[in-house]
Write a protein that holds these residues in place. Structure first.
Motif, short mmCIF file in Angstrom:
data_model
loop_
_atom_site.label_atom_id
_atom_site.label_comp_id
_atom_site.label_asym_id
_atom_site.label_seq_id
_atom_site.Cartn_x
_atom_site.Cartn_y
_atom_site.Cartn_z
N ASN A 197 4.80 60.03 82.33
CA ASN A 197 4.49 60.29 80.92
C ASN A 197 4.83 59.09 80.04
OD1 ASN A 197 3.56 62.86 81.47
ND2 ASN A 197 5.49 63.87 80.97
N ILE A 198 5.95 58.43 80.33
CA ILE A 198 6.34 57.26 79.55
C ILE A 198 5.34 56.12 79.76
CG2 ILE A 198 8.14 55.51 79.25
CD1 ILE A 198 10.17 57.69 80.10
N GLU A 199 4.93 55.91 81.00
CA GLU A 199 3.93 54.87 81.28
C GLU A 199 2.62 55.18 80.56
OE1 GLU A 199 5.13 53.28 85.74
OE2 GLU A 199 3.84 55.04 85.54
N SER A 235 9.90 62.80 77.30
CA SER A 235 10.23 62.36 78.65
C SER A 235 11.32 61.30 78.63
CB SER A 235 8.98 61.81 79.35
OG SER A 235 8.07 62.85 79.64
N ASP A 256 8.20 62.57 84.44
CA ASP A 256 8.64 62.04 83.15
C ASP A 256 8.40 60.54 83.04
OD1 ASP A 256 9.49 64.39 81.88
OD2 ASP A 256 11.37 64.40 82.98
N MET A 282 2.17 56.95 77.85
CA MET A 282 2.36 56.73 76.41
C MET A 282 2.24 55.25 76.07
SD MET A 282 5.80 57.43 74.14
CE MET A 282 6.75 56.29 75.17
N LYS A 315 4.89 63.69 74.05
CA LYS A 315 5.26 64.01 75.43
C LYS A 315 6.05 62.85 76.04
CE LYS A 315 2.22 66.17 77.86
NZ LYS A 315 1.01 66.46 78.70
N GLY A 316 5.60 61.61 75.76
CA GLY A 316 6.33 60.45 76.28
C GLY A 316 7.72 60.34 75.72
#
Length: 590
Positions: free
Chosen positions: A139-141, A321, A136, A143, A317-318
């Motif tokens: 995914n944030i990184e 997450s 997760d 994004m 997705k980000g």
């Protein structure tokens, strides 16, 4: 280049994930703001090159002059050449902030997991938690890395195109204005469905991760009972869930991406035809170069918006997450220690006063009215059938759980008023199956202690009957134990665990079935080591094998959460009560 972590705590709100992302980046505004200010310079070729192209075309149509051609060539060269150093600087600043934010999130999750109660950890799969910390945050990184660049680039293109067009051909501005509401409309049509599909996909991935973790944990049992196909089918069921929800998400994103591309490209063609029609029907209103410029700008705008819309799945997705991470960071089931009294010394007196503990949603309490005092240096063993409350009592003594009724006193002080983390620094636990981490045996023994002399480690190994283990290894205590201590036998792991307890010199010792899984020879060595470990320490022992606790100062017999008998082994046998019946049940007939 290293970055000092921001001092402000990480705050993530699952109800407002976008706001949480801005707050996360705001912790490094000294890097983010300069990177955003650099971006217009870095990306200036995007909006400047159509102007250069239009001017060159007009020069070709008009036949010169050549000095203007050289001027526009120089402008193009400078605009393109500066992109390399400014892009590197932008990456250094912005991606430095993104990667540090990712590290902050992982550290915040690790800290939160250490603060959450044991009840939380027993109810949530470790594989799911691992997914949150690794996947997760990644995914944030991703994004922040991809979506931010695309959004900023598109903002620069739109701004440049609008400014230049407003100066040269203001009557074409309404054509540009069509793109924004169309993009917003298409994004709003997708948002709700995309969130539902991303949430379903994330949950299916977590279920699958949990089943893979279970498969790895149960591998010895699975192989021993020939259940390979059953285990494989259970994982396959989880994989099918991931495939189905992932495919549905892909189809949704595919339809949206294709539709957005077609619509915006049709707008681009419409702009080109309109500009050409004006140039043909009203000569002199617009030049051939300006037709190309308008078409290029509109192509850049529609292409940029298409790119941003294409990145919407990554953004979704980000965002999902962020919500996933927030589930852990906002979990209220904390072990409450903050602001309570620090324990500096421990004598080892424990007292349970009318202690009651009931697990959530349980029909009956696990412990019901426990009155017991354990003197410093005393060894007290707890026996009883499964479910009688033995392990719950140990968890109370450790402070992993707190009484739901009554109270527990540590050296005469109510445990509810103490920071039990500081108390546990003077407590050691030897469980039924000791777990070693991937590192040297010495590191496993001295885990968390900082500087420990070789003499202290050697003495602990000698007292734990583990010196022979070390001496037989090619690299001695520098030998890597293997994941979970896989390179050592069960008895060897237990003796290493006892050495780990000895080197800490604890005041309180908890033994939870410490010898029940060992062969007779290993058990004899471990019991001898435990006898040394227990000297002059308050010791609580949980055991099913009654032969291992005959020397205890007192034996407490539990049944259905209540104390039914207390005494020494011989006294309880003579009494002929519940303990005597348990003893008879374990005797092997001749």
């Amino acid at each position: 280049m290293t970055t000092t972590p921001a001092s402000t705590p990480v705050e993530v709100d699952g109800a407002h994930p976008v706001r949480s992302v801005f707050r996360l980046l705001g912790r490094y505004r000294s890097r983010v703001i300069p990177s955003v200010l650099i971006f217009p310079i870095k990306d200036s070729p995007q909006w400047l090159m159509p102007v250069v192209t239009a001017s060159v075309i007009d020069l070709v149509v008009s036949g010169g002059p050549l000095n203007q051609l050289a001027f526009w060539a120089a402008v193009a060269f400078v605009a393109l050449a500066q992109n390399y150093p400014t892009h590197v600087l932008w990456t250094r600043l912005f991606m430095g902030a993104v990667r540090q934010s990712g590290a902050d999130l992982r550290n915040a999750l690790a800290a939160r997991l250490q603060s959450l109660s044991i009840g939380f950890h027993t109810s949530v799969s470790s594989s799911i938690l691992q997914t949150k910390v690794v996947r997760d945050v990644e995914n944030i990184e991703l994004m922040l890395q991809q979506v931010t660049h695309a959004v900023l680039a598109q903002a620069m293109v739109i701004t440049g195109a609008l400014v230049v067009t407003a100066i040269t051909m203001p009557y074409f501005l309404p054509v540009y204005a069509l793109t924004i509401p169309i993009a917003v409309l298409m994004r709003s049509l997708l948002a709700a469905r995309s969130r539902r599909r991303n949430e379903a996909f994330r949950q299916d991935v977590e279920i699958f991760a949990s089943r893979v973790g279970e498969m790895a944990t149960l591998m010895p049992i699975t192989r021993a009972h020939g259940l390979e196909e059953t285990a494989q089918a259970r994982v396959a069921e989880g994989a099918e869930g991931v495939r189905t929800s992932g495919y549905e998400l892909d189809m949704l994103n595919g339809r949206f991406q294709s539709l957005s591309w077609v619509v915006l490209q049709l707008l681009s063609v419409g702009c080109l035809v309109t500009a050409a029609w004006v140039a043909i029907t009203d000569p002199g209103t617009i030049t051939a170069g300006q037709v190309v410029q308008l078409s290029a700008y509109f192509g850049l705008i529609t292409g940029g918006i298409t790119q941003v819309l294409m990145l919407w799945p990554i953004a979704s997705k980000g965002i999902e997450s962020v919500r996933s991470v927030a589930e852990v960071l906002a979990e209220p089931d904390l072990e409450e220690n903050e602001g309570k009294a620090v324990v500096t010394t421990v004598t080892g007196d424990l007292r349970f006063e009318r202690v009651v503990f009931r697990y959530p949603d349980a029909r009956h309490p696990a412990l019901d009215g426990i009155d017991l005092e354990v003197a410093a240096g005393e060894t007290v063993a707890f026996v009883g059938p499964s479910g009688s409350g033995k392990s719950t009592l140990l968890n109370l003594a450790l402070g992993f759980i707190r009484p739901t009724g009554g109270r527990m006193l540590l050296d005469g002080v109510d445990a509810a008023t103490l920071d039990l983390r500081t108390y546990r620094r003077q407590v050691s636990v030897v469980p039924q199956e000791s777990v070693l981490f991937e590192g040297s045996i010495r590191d496993n023994i001295t885990y968390g202690l900082g500087d420990v002399s070789d003499e202290q480690v050697r003495k602990a190994l000698d007292d734990a009957n583990a010196a022979e283990i070390i001496d037989a290894l090619p690299d001695g205590w520098d030998t890597v134990a293997g994941q979970r201590g896989a390179r050592l036998s069960g008895g060897q792991r237990q003796r290493i665990a006892i050495a780990r307890a000895l080197v800490r010199n604890p005041r309180v010792l908890l033994l939870d079935e410490a010898t029940s899984a060992l062969d007779p020879e290993s058990e004899a060595l471990v019991r001898d080591a435990l006898a040394r470990l227990m000297r002059e320490r308050t010791t609580l022992v949980v055991a099913h094998r009654l032969s291992t606790i005959r020397g205890a100062d007192r034996i407490v017999v539990l049944e259905r959460g209540k104390i039914v008998e207390i005494g020494r082994h011989d006294d309880l046998i003579a009494r002929g009560g519940r303990y005597a019946s348990l003893e008879r049940a374990q005797q092997v007939p001749e």
